[in-house]
Design a protein around this motif. Sequence first.
Motif, PDB file in Angstrom:
ATOM      1  N   UNK A   2     -14.558   2.016 -64.399  1.00  0.00           N
ATOM      2  CA  UNK A   2     -14.289   2.561 -63.066  1.00  0.00           C
ATOM      3  C   UNK A   2     -12.976   3.339 -63.048  1.00  0.00           C
ATOM      4  N   UNK A   3     -12.024   2.860 -63.829  1.00  0.00           N
ATOM      5  CA  UNK A   3     -10.733   3.550 -63.900  1.00  0.00           C
ATOM      6  C   UNK A   3     -10.832   4.844 -64.695  1.00  0.00           C
TER       7      UNK A   3
ATOM      8  N   UNK B 146     -17.943  -8.106 -69.989  1.00  0.00           N
ATOM      9  CA  UNK B 146     -18.566  -7.075 -69.174  1.00  0.00           C
ATOM     10  C   UNK B 146     -17.815  -6.809 -67.874  1.00  0.00           C
ATOM     11  N   UNK B 147     -17.290  -7.862 -67.252  1.00  0.00           N
ATOM     12  CA  UNK B 147     -16.564  -7.664 -65.993  1.00  0.00           C
ATOM     13  C   UNK B 147     -15.304  -6.833 -66.224  1.00  0.00           C
ATOM     14  N   UNK B 148     -14.582  -7.138 -67.319  1.00  0.00           N
ATOM     15  CA  UNK B 148     -13.378  -6.372 -67.642  1.00  0.00           C
ATOM     16  C   UNK B 148     -13.730  -4.931 -67.983  1.00  0.00           C
ATOM     17  N   UNK B 149     -14.765  -4.736 -68.783  1.00  0.00           N
ATOM     18  CA  UNK B 149     -15.159  -3.379 -69.168  1.00  0.00           C
ATOM     19  C   UNK B 149     -15.583  -2.573 -67.943  1.00  0.00           C
ATOM     20  N   UNK B 150     -16.258  -3.220 -67.001  1.00  0.00           N
ATOM     21  CA  UNK B 150     -16.673  -2.530 -65.781  1.00  0.00           C
ATOM     22  C   UNK B 150     -15.465  -1.982 -65.030  1.00  0.00           C
ATOM     23  N   UNK B 151     -14.415  -2.791 -64.940  1.00  0.00           N
ATOM     24  CA  UNK B 151     -13.197  -2.337 -64.255  1.00  0.00           C
ATOM     25  C   UNK B 151     -12.555  -1.170 -65.009  1.00  0.00           C
ATOM     26  N   UNK B 152     -12.521  -1.262 -66.338  1.00  0.00           N
ATOM     27  CA  UNK B 152     -11.917  -0.187 -67.131  1.00  0.00           C
ATOM     28  C   UNK B 152     -12.714   1.103 -66.975  1.00  0.00           C
TER      29      UNK B 152
ATOM     30  N   UNK C 231     -23.535   0.563 -66.034  1.00  0.00           N
ATOM     31  CA  UNK C 231     -23.660   1.768 -65.228  1.00  0.00           C
ATOM     32  C   UNK C 231     -23.954   1.443 -63.775  1.00  0.00           C
ATOM     33  N   UNK C 232     -24.695   0.354 -63.566  1.00  0.00           N
ATOM     34  CA  UNK C 232     -25.027  -0.049 -62.194  1.00  0.00           C
ATOM     35  C   UNK C 232     -23.815  -0.602 -61.464  1.00  0.00           C
ATOM     36  N   UNK C 233     -23.129  -1.566 -62.066  1.00  0.00           N
ATOM     37  CA  UNK C 233     -22.042  -2.249 -61.373  1.00  0.00           C
ATOM     38  C   UNK C 233     -20.742  -1.456 -61.381  1.00  0.00           C
ATOM     39  N   UNK C 234     -20.603  -0.511 -62.298  1.00  0.00           N
ATOM     40  CA  UNK C 234     -19.401   0.326 -62.290  1.00  0.00           C
ATOM     41  C   UNK C 234     -19.506   1.440 -61.263  1.00  0.00           C
ATOM     42  N   UNK C 235     -20.710   1.623 -60.695  1.00  0.00           N
ATOM     43  CA  UNK C 235     -20.880   2.638 -59.666  1.00  0.00           C
ATOM     44  C   UNK C 235     -20.672   4.040 -60.167  1.00  0.00           C
ATOM     45  N   UNK C 236     -21.236   4.351 -61.327  1.00  0.00           N
ATOM     46  CA  UNK C 236     -21.004   5.669 -61.933  1.00  0.00           C
ATOM     47  C   UNK C 236     -22.249   6.553 -61.830  1.00  0.00           C
TER      48      UNK C 236
ATOM     49  N   UNK D  14     -17.270  12.533 -66.267  1.00  0.00           N
ATOM     50  CA  UNK D  14     -17.745  12.276 -67.625  1.00  0.00           C
ATOM     51  C   UNK D  14     -17.396  10.859 -68.027  1.00  0.00           C
ATOM     52  N   UNK D  15     -18.232  10.279 -68.884  1.00  0.00           N
ATOM     53  CA  UNK D  15     -18.003   8.927 -69.375  1.00  0.00           C
ATOM     54  C   UNK D  15     -18.338   8.899 -70.857  1.00  0.00           C
ATOM     55  N   UNK D  16     -17.324   8.628 -71.678  1.00  0.00           N
ATOM     56  CA  UNK D  16     -17.493   8.596 -73.123  1.00  0.00           C
ATOM     57  C   UNK D  16     -17.511   7.145 -73.600  1.00  0.00           C
ATOM     58  N   UNK D  17     -18.716   6.623 -73.861  1.00  0.00           N
ATOM     59  CA  UNK D  17     -18.883   5.258 -74.367  1.00  0.00           C
ATOM     60  C   UNK D  17     -19.229   5.268 -75.850  1.00  0.00           C
ATOM     61  N   UNK D  18     -18.910   6.371 -76.539  1.00  0.00           N
ATOM     62  CA  UNK D  18     -19.213   6.444 -77.962  1.00  0.00           C
ATOM     63  C   UNK D  18     -18.444   5.374 -78.716  1.00  0.00           C
TER      64      UNK D  18
END
Length: 519
Positions: A225-226, A217-223, A250-255, A233-237
């Motif tokens: 954010x990038x 989750x920590x790695x995905x959060x950084x990705x 969504x909370x920790x990525x600040x989106x 837009x955010x495509x998590x499909x």
Amino acid sequence: MPDVPCPYTTFLMATAWCVDLEEPIYGSGVSFKNSVMEAHMGSTEGDNNDGITVIDITDPTNPSYCFVSIFGLEAGGAVKDRVPLTAEQYCRAYYPVPKDSEKDQEGVKETEEDVQKKIDALRDERLMKLDVLVEAWPREYKSSVPTEPAEDATTDTPGVASNPVPSLADLSLKPAIEHGLETGETEGLEDLVWHPGKADLMWPILRNQKPFPDSGMSLLTKVVQHEVGSDKSLDLSGFSLSDSQLASLLTFAGVEEVELLNLSHNSIFTADGLRQILPSTPKLRRLVLLGTSISDEQIYELLKEEPKLFLSVEELTHPAFISWQDGACYPNGFAYVGVHSGQNACSASLAVFTPATVVQALTDLLGPIADLNDYEAYGLFGTSLVPQAAFATGVRGEGQPWRERHVHCFPAVSDMPFDGRGWLFCATWASMFDRSGTRYGFVKVVDAQANPPKVKIYDLKAWLEEMAAEGRPPASGDAVKKLESIFADLGSRKEGKLWTEEDLLPFMQKFVAVSRRRY
């Protein structure tokens, strides 16, 4: 085969074929439901004496067309039956090139120029091959030439590499990520995210982790954010994220600024997950939920029991809203309710909406009316497909034309729009068959059980104030001014007026009566 195996694609085709709200304004047909013929019927089984038009959109980016004479054309032109005809062959069967002795006759020159313009419009389009007709309707079409095997679409052009050869560093990234997820040691990988191109390489590797491990989750959060850029837009499909993982991400990525969120093809995401994420994404306008575990019934229940969850959402793309249904199964959020030409009832219902959605749809729909004569207005409003097309359109950018619209749903017909759920825009338009006048307005049924029902009628300004009080995001000032101008034109040029309660109640009764014979 079902009657309509691909309802969303069928709706796109039907509205593209039957509705144009740019110049020249055009509307034809009846309702979406009654415009569509069954997919399993033969091409020669309809009521027909002028041949057929066939369009192949198997590849929407490379369509083809043809005309076909199936029983001989009514014009009696010299064309073969059941073979693909070009636009020129079809048109010339009805309008042959005029002879020299005919060119000076009244109207001949103008007709020929118009016919040639139509032919030229399709001259560069790809003509369908006979084997396509044979494949679609093998009992009706026969090919005299053996069918050639289809080309392999994946075959690369000689000498051109479809994908560049990855570097050794890129090849080592996948095992490094998998090792980090297994051990929980992802700090080094997180530092790589901001290196050029690395986040893009990590994305598909992380998406293929099913189920997604908490250790990643920590790695995905950084990705994430990038990846969230200026388009918001955010495509998590395709990610297998649980409800809690997604809410945390969504909370920790600040989106919280994300306006478009795609959560499709996640079989473990549930309706409870929606309850968690929607309050934390106040700027969310477009939500895509295809291929999740959330059923139609669960979406209906959320809309009915917790409508405030969706106050900021103007597009909710889910199978519940692109399925083949006549009457709306979902609770109405906003519906256009019209009685056109004194006999055609229309009620295109949206499950979710924002003021921007409605202002744009009414601008597209009502903008042409002031300039139309009675005959043209009857053509435009003789079909309920026109309001359905207008309200199915996603909010476009400033200056973006109707032809570049995107379609996120197709509004089903609301059989009981006066049951007190949601908002209405009620309208009746004067035409050559109905001289009772043009009336319109935003309507809220405040007591559906009363006899007659109690209603409140709002003009545009008052309705927008109600929308703000509900907590919905506002429409742009320029969009509102444009619609205000349209209402002013309708008042000065078509004697359009806001409903009075005295006029509205008979309209409601008439709608109920004529909606039983839906066109």
